[in-house]
Design a protein around this motif. Structure first.
Motif, PDB file in Angstrom:
ATOM      1  N   PRO A 401     -61.869  17.834 100.242  1.00 59.26           N
ATOM      2  CA  PRO A 401     -60.584  17.492  99.619  1.00 59.26           C
ATOM      3  C   PRO A 401     -60.060  18.651  98.772  1.00 59.26           C
ATOM      4  N   GLU A 402     -58.721  18.703  98.614  1.00 58.42           N
ATOM      5  CA  GLU A 402     -58.151  19.750  97.768  1.00 58.42           C
ATOM      6  C   GLU A 402     -58.573  19.515  96.326  1.00 58.42           C
ATOM      7  N   ARG A 403     -58.837  20.563  95.612  1.00 60.48           N
ATOM      8  CA  ARG A 403     -59.279  20.438  94.219  1.00 60.48           C
ATOM      9  C   ARG A 403     -58.200  21.052  93.323  1.00 60.48           C
ATOM     10  N   LEU A 404     -57.202  20.243  93.004  1.00 62.81           N
ATOM     11  CA  LEU A 404     -56.048  20.776  92.278  1.00 62.81           C
ATOM     12  C   LEU A 404     -56.352  20.916  90.791  1.00 62.81           C
ATOM     13  N   CYS A 405     -55.947  22.034  90.226  1.00 61.80           N
ATOM     14  CA  CYS A 405     -56.113  22.270  88.798  1.00 61.80           C
ATOM     15  C   CYS A 405     -54.919  21.658  88.058  1.00 61.80           C
ATOM     16  N   PRO A 406     -55.149  20.676  87.163  1.00 58.40           N
ATOM     17  CA  PRO A 406     -54.021  20.123  86.397  1.00 58.40           C
ATOM     18  C   PRO A 406     -53.367  21.229  85.561  1.00 58.40           C
ATOM     19  N   PRO A 407     -52.053  21.112  85.359  1.00 57.64           N
ATOM     20  CA  PRO A 407     -51.349  22.144  84.570  1.00 57.64           C
ATOM     21  C   PRO A 407     -51.914  22.299  83.158  1.00 57.64           C
ATOM     22  N   VAL A 408     -52.405  21.200  82.589  1.00 64.13           N
ATOM     23  CA  VAL A 408     -52.999  21.274  81.246  1.00 64.13           C
ATOM     24  C   VAL A 408     -54.485  20.957  81.371  1.00 64.13           C
ATOM     25  N   CYS A 409     -55.310  21.757  80.715  1.00 67.34           N
ATOM     26  CA  CYS A 409     -56.751  21.495  80.818  1.00 67.34           C
ATOM     27  C   CYS A 409     -57.134  20.378  79.857  1.00 67.34           C
ATOM     28  N   SER A 410     -56.819  20.548  78.567  1.00 63.23           N
ATOM     29  CA  SER A 410     -57.320  19.572  77.585  1.00 63.23           C
ATOM     30  C   SER A 410     -56.214  19.098  76.652  1.00 63.23           C
ATOM     31  N   GLY A 411     -56.055  17.767  76.608  1.00 60.78           N
ATOM     32  CA  GLY A 411     -55.088  17.168  75.683  1.00 60.78           C
ATOM     33  C   GLY A 411     -55.826  16.642  74.453  1.00 60.78           C
ATOM     34  N   SER A 412     -55.073  16.396  73.376  1.00 57.07           N
ATOM     35  CA  SER A 412     -55.730  15.826  72.195  1.00 57.07           C
ATOM     36  C   SER A 412     -54.824  14.796  71.537  1.00 57.07           C
ATOM     37  N   VAL A 413     -55.449  13.766  71.004  1.00 55.00           N
ATOM     38  CA  VAL A 413     -54.742  12.753  70.215  1.00 55.00           C
ATOM     39  C   VAL A 413     -55.441  12.724  68.860  1.00 55.00           C
ATOM     40  N   LEU A 414     -54.739  13.193  67.825  1.00 55.23           N
ATOM     41  CA  LEU A 414     -55.387  13.364  66.522  1.00 55.23           C
ATOM     42  C   LEU A 414     -54.513  12.753  65.441  1.00 55.23           C
ATOM     43  N   PRO A 415     -55.136  12.379  64.334  1.00 60.31           N
ATOM     44  CA  PRO A 415     -54.328  11.965  63.183  1.00 60.31           C
ATOM     45  C   PRO A 415     -53.441  13.138  62.753  1.00 60.31           C
ATOM     46  N   ASP A 416     -52.266  12.829  62.252  1.00 58.80           N
ATOM     47  CA  ASP A 416     -51.302  13.898  61.950  1.00 58.80           C
ATOM     48  C   ASP A 416     -51.854  14.942  60.986  1.00 58.80           C
ATOM     49  N   ASP A 417     -52.791  14.538  60.127  1.00 59.68           N
ATOM     50  CA  ASP A 417     -53.266  15.511  59.126  1.00 59.68           C
ATOM     51  C   ASP A 417     -54.439  16.334  59.648  1.00 59.68           C
ATOM     52  N   VAL A 418     -54.775  16.192  60.927  1.00 54.58           N
ATOM     53  CA  VAL A 418     -55.903  16.970  61.467  1.00 54.58           C
ATOM     54  C   VAL A 418     -55.355  18.076  62.376  1.00 54.58           C
ATOM     55  N   ALA A 419     -55.785  19.303  62.123  1.00 55.10           N
ATOM     56  CA  ALA A 419     -55.309  20.439  62.928  1.00 55.10           C
ATOM     57  C   ALA A 419     -55.881  20.358  64.339  1.00 55.10           C
ATOM     58  N   CYS A 420     -55.063  20.760  65.307  1.00 54.24           N
ATOM     59  CA  CYS A 420     -55.497  20.699  66.706  1.00 54.24           C
ATOM     60  C   CYS A 420     -56.339  21.925  67.031  1.00 54.24           C
ATOM     61  N   PRO A 421     -57.543  21.739  67.607  1.00 50.72           N
ATOM     62  CA  PRO A 421     -58.387  22.893  67.938  1.00 50.72           C
ATOM     63  C   PRO A 421     -57.684  23.827  68.931  1.00 50.72           C
ATOM     64  N   ASP A 422     -57.992  25.109  68.851  1.00 51.53           N
ATOM     65  CA  ASP A 422     -57.378  26.091  69.756  1.00 51.53           C
ATOM     66  C   ASP A 422     -57.554  25.682  71.212  1.00 51.53           C
ATOM     67  N   GLY A 423     -56.489  25.851  71.956  1.00 46.66           N
ATOM     68  CA  GLY A 423     -56.597  25.640  73.402  1.00 46.66           C
ATOM     69  C   GLY A 423     -56.259  24.226  73.833  1.00 46.66           C
ATOM     70  N   LEU A 424     -56.290  23.288  72.868  1.00 51.07           N
ATOM     71  CA  LEU A 424     -55.973  21.899  73.224  1.00 51.07           C
ATOM     72  C   LEU A 424     -54.480  21.651  73.042  1.00 51.07           C
ATOM     73  N   LYS A 425     -53.927  20.764  73.879  1.00 49.85           N
ATOM     74  CA  LYS A 425     -52.496  20.457  73.773  1.00 49.85           C
ATOM     75  C   LYS A 425     -52.346  19.107  73.108  1.00 49.85           C
ATOM     76  N   ARG A 426     -51.709  19.112  71.933  1.00 45.01           N
ATOM     77  CA  ARG A 426     -51.581  17.862  71.180  1.00 45.01           C
ATOM     78  C   ARG A 426     -50.556  16.979  71.862  1.00 45.01           C
ATOM     79  N   LEU A 427     -50.883  15.706  71.995  1.00 51.67           N
ATOM     80  CA  LEU A 427     -49.961  14.763  72.613  1.00 51.67           C
ATOM     81  C   LEU A 427     -49.201  13.981  71.573  1.00 51.67           C
ATOM     82  N   SER A 428     -47.898  13.883  71.822  1.00 47.26           N
ATOM     83  CA  SER A 428     -47.157  12.927  70.991  1.00 47.26           C
ATOM     84  C   SER A 428     -46.744  11.826  71.949  1.00 47.26           C
TER      85      SER A 428
END
Ligand SMILES: COCC(O)(O)CCCCCNCCCN
Ligand SMILES: [Zn+2]
Length: 663
Positions: A401-428
């Motif tokens: 099967p084709e092994r497609l790479c998603p456009p975003v590797c890692s998403g994050s859902v964090l409390p607003d007062d927590v900084a998002c680690p490098d490389g992660l995409k914060r979701l709203s």
């Protein structure tokens, strides 16, 4: 860091110049179809091209004798008759005026690969070479091999880079006796090989290829042979041997470098192997080795004679080295009877040398090393023969099967007062949840988590899960005030989005009241809790006496239970929950995240509590695909844990075939 690719068309410029049925399968096209498949798929462009070079005399002499090297040096000047004459002294190999040059390039390519990895120019890589190497010996060519490319690479790595421990994994379908002879008394090189054996009836028909060759003198225990006594072995058989034999030993050995004798004649369609494992299995075999040695992995081509499955298998391997998501392996039915016997023999032969195999069962009653098949197995034989016919006669298999790479590797859902680690995409939250779901959430989770921002958190969580399922994001990290509440919510959110969720719960749980029986969720909980009485087919508590801080016990539970279960269950999402106070060691945590990415196309959702945000950095690193740090000085697992694991496996193996290790 990237993936090196070594290929030089000069190595296609030798071939068989006379009639020899045993050698006619070793053709130049093996190399061209492999390389062209990488080009056509765009994979070669994503690799870092490293030039081949000739190995020097002193490098070749790391493994071979001067007499042998001097003899081979004369072959470029030989007439056809002389070449035939020269070849007669060796077995199943042929010489050609240009093969000496190609053999130096093949060995030199392996050394270039070691240099690229050891100097940090790349993380890992593959060398497409011929002539292959693992059969050639100190003073002899054999089995299409002239110089032992991988054995020379291992000695070279030790000499030039001071590498202390080298793991050689030989997944070629033939036994690399040349490698075994080279290192059988050497505890710094662990050689693992599986190979078609058929009770010594398959080439090279050596008694010392059997499972009881465990090495000698100070190398005792550092040679692991797994003989396949039947053809038709499938993906289940290969994965079982990795989980129940190779990986526990490899992790205990803790290598500084991994070399792979990457022969693909162990794939379906190959005339030599006559096995049934599909090319995508090599995506998983490669993946399972990539968290060893900090990801330093060098694969060197050995065999592979079906040009279609060879090309597909090479592409699967390279795609995994590049870090692409793995294909899901469907309907893994557990190892066949013969594979279980081989597995059991190999484990019992090594249980005195490796503490992770200490609790392995006794060898099977039927002494499988005898040549003749016991009469009692006659009807079993007939049934399996019928199965083999079905599997090998057609020799057709689906394109991987084709092994497609998603456009975003890692998403994050964090409390607003927590900084998002490098490389992660914060979701709203892209949208608010419909009121129905909100009310469902409210009455589901009892804690305050669903007040104002709680609902926001959950709507973001829902969005993240939707994007995972849509393959827009590969994996995600979620930080919540209360993981227990969030776990239940995730169950609800995912129930209408995915078919099967594997929940891996690390640490003790206050109360687990969503144990399911319908199979939509499989929960494996690793903790110090012994809630054995709650166990069911889909809720599997693994108790470690000293809890998750005991890395030895933890890793045993991962290989002995979690991975086999995960492969059989074949989830569409993995929910990894880190309970507060689990005590899990960071390197183990990263190894676990790395290994779990083999499931569900890498769709791993990590759920952690806000007060554990100190571990967010290492979690993010693992989610982004960085290799996990090696596990340091693993103590001997506690006997009660090893015993409990074996007992648990015996009880579960009726429901979960991939847990079988005893016939
Ligand atoms: C390292 O070389 C890769 C290899 O292991 O595939 C070599 C296999 C030699 C197989 C010799 N017998 C051939 C009999 C023909 N039916
Ligand atoms: Zn082979």
């Amino acid at each position: 860091m990237g993936t090196a690719l070594l290929y030089d068309e000069e190595m296609t410029k030798y071939k068989l110049l006379w009639v020899d049925p045993a050698c006619k399968i070793e053709v130049p096209e093996r190399l061209t179809v492999s390389y062209e498949a990488l080009v056509r798929s765009g994979l070669s462009d994503r690799c870092i091209s490293v030039p081949a070079r000739e190995a020097s005399d002193s490098e070749i002499l790391l493994v071979h004798s001067e007499a042998y090297l001097e003899a081979v040096k004369k072959t470029p000047y030989m007439t056809l008759e002389d070449l035939k004459e020269f070849t007669l002294q060796f077995g199943d190999v042929y010489f050609h005026p240009n093969i000496y040059h190609c053999a130096k390039l093949a060995s030199g390519s392996a050394l270039q690969l070691v240099d690229s990895v050891m100097t940090g120019k790349v993380r890992n890589g593959i060398a497409l070479v011929r002539p292959p190497g693992h059969h050639s010996m100190h003073g002899a060519a054999n089995g299409f091999c002239v110089f032992n490319n991988v054995a020379i690479a291992a000695r070279y790595a030790k000499q030039k880079y001071g590498v202390k421990r080298v793991l050689i994994v030989d997944w070629d379908i033939h036994h690399g006796q040349g490698v075994q002879y080279c290192f059988e008394d050497d505890p710094s090189v662990l050689y693992f090989s599986w190979h078609r054996y058929e009770h010594q009836n398959f080439w090279p028909n050596l008694r010392e290829s059997d499972y009881d060759s465990v090495g000698k003198e100070s190398g005792t225990g550092f040679n692991v042979n797994v003989p396949w006594n039947k053809v038709g072995m499938e993906n289940s058989d290969y994965l079982s041997v990795f989980c129940h034999v190779l990986l526990p030993v490899a992790y205990e050995f803790c290598p500084d470098l991994v070399l792979v004798c990457a022969g693909f004649d162990s794939a379906i369609g190959d005339p030599e192997g006559e096995m049934c494992a599909t090319p995508d299995i090599f995506a998983h075999l490669t993946h399972l080795l990539m968290n060893l040695a900090g990801g330093k992995l060098c694969a060197v081509l050995e065999g592979g004679y079906n040009l279609t499955s060879l090309a597909q298998s090479v592409c699967q391997t390279v795609q995994t080295l590049l870090g692409d998501p793995l294909p899901q392996l469907a309907n893994l039915r557990g190892p066949c009877k013969s594979a279980i016997e081989s597995l059991q023999c190999a484990r019992s032969a090594h249980r005195r040398y490796w503490s992770f195999l200490k609790h392995a069962a006794d060898p099977p009653m039927t002494d499988i090393s005898t040549k003749h098949i016991k009469s009692t197995m006659e009807e079993e034989e007939k049934r399996e023969m019928a199965e083999e016919e079905r599997c090998t006669e057609g020799k057709v298999w689906p394109e991987p099967p084709e092994r497609l790479c998603p456009p975003v590797c890692s998403g994050s859902v964090l409390p607003d007062d927590v900084a998002c680690p490098d490389g992660l995409k914060r979701l709203s939250s892209s949208k608010d949840l419909e009121p129905l779901l909100v009310s469902k959430l409210k009455n589901r989770s009892r804690t305050a988590a669903v007040d104002g921002d709680g609902v926001t958190t959950f709507s973001r969580l829902y969005t993240l899960i939707e994007k995972l399922v849509a393959n827009e994001i590969r994996n995600g990290l979620v930080l919540v005030p209360d993981v227990t509440a969030a776990m239940c919510v995730v169950q609800d959110l995912t129930s209408d989005l995915v078919k099967r969720v594997l929940v891996v719960c690390v640490g003790k749980e206050k109360e687990l009241d969503y144990v399911t029986t319908d199979g939509k969720v499989l929960v494996v909980q690793i903790s110090s809790e012994d809630n054995e009485e709650q166990r069911s087919k889909y809720y599997i508590p693994v108790c470690l006496k000293k809890g998750c801080s005991d890395t030895s016990g933890f890793i045993q539970a991962v290989f002995g239970l979690l991975l086999p279960l995960g492969y059989e269950y074949n989830p569409d999402l993995v929910l990894l929950v880190r309970m507060p106070g689990s005590g899990v060691v960071d390197s183990m945590w990263q190894q676990l995240i790395g290994l779990l990415q083999g499931f569900a196309k890498g769709h791993t959702l990590v759920l952690m509590q806000v007060n554990e945000k100190a571990s967010m950095g290492s979690t993010a690193s693992a989610l982004l695909g960085h290799p996990a740090p090696p596990l340091q000085e693993l103590q001997t697992p506690f006997p009660e844990d090893g015993d409990a694991l074996e007992r648990l496996r015996e009880r579960l193996q009726a429901d979960w075939k991939m847990l079988q290790t005893t016939s």
